[in-house]
Design a protein around this motif. Structure first.
Motif: not given
Length: 158
Positions: A57-69, A133-140
């Motif tokens: 459920g954590s949002p995708y953000r380009f370049g983000a390395v956590g802990p929330h995005r 488990w993955h962080s797919p794309k902007t808006g996901d």
């Protein structure tokens, strides 16, 4: 004695339901006839998989390395860092750093790399049964998904 040898003993001693529960929860025992990918996985791979799942459920953000995005490689890097292993930043760098394994040798916790030509454009953590488990794309958001293409390769973090 291997974990596989303990299964018949557990089935008679603890009952089939208890033994299968132990195998499913612990991930270290094999019931007869299970797929090769169900083999015991290393503790760091298991921990990384748990960390990735905890970020559901954590949002995708380009370049983000956590802990929330997270972006895709940010999630894998973060998950393995929490498991005590260092990974480089990008999906391509992570591909270059892992030990490549075949689909038949893949295990839960291995990295799954998606390719276009010679370029790695996406990465996730193998969860078993053809899912990552993955962080797919902007808006996901970080989520569990089926692997949608055969154009993948697998890498094991050392």
């Amino acid at each position: 004695m291997t974990a596989q040898m303990h299964v018949p003993f557990l089935l008679t001693r603890a009952g089939a339901v208890s033994a299968l529960t132990i195998a499913a929860v612990g991930g270290t025992l094999l019931a007869p006839g299970t797929a090769p990918e169900a083999h015991a996985i290393t503790s760091h791979a298991n921990r990384a998989l748990e960390v990735a799942a905890s970020k559901k459920g954590s949002p995708y953000r380009f370049g983000a390395v956590g802990p929330h995005r997270f972006d895709c490689s940010g999630l894998t890097q973060y998950s393995y860092k929490k498991a005590g292993k260092k990974l480089p930043r990008t999906a391509q760098q992570q591909y270059n750093r892992t030990r490549h394994v075949s689909a038949s040798q893949r295990k839960r916790g291995d990295l799954v790399f998606f390719h276009s030509g010679g370029y790695v454009y996406h990465v996730g953590i193998y969860a078993g049964r053809g899912r990552i488990w993955h962080s797919p794309k902007t808006g996901d958001v970080v989520r569990l998904a089926k692997i949608w293409t055969r154009g993948v390769s697998y890498g094991r973090v050392r």
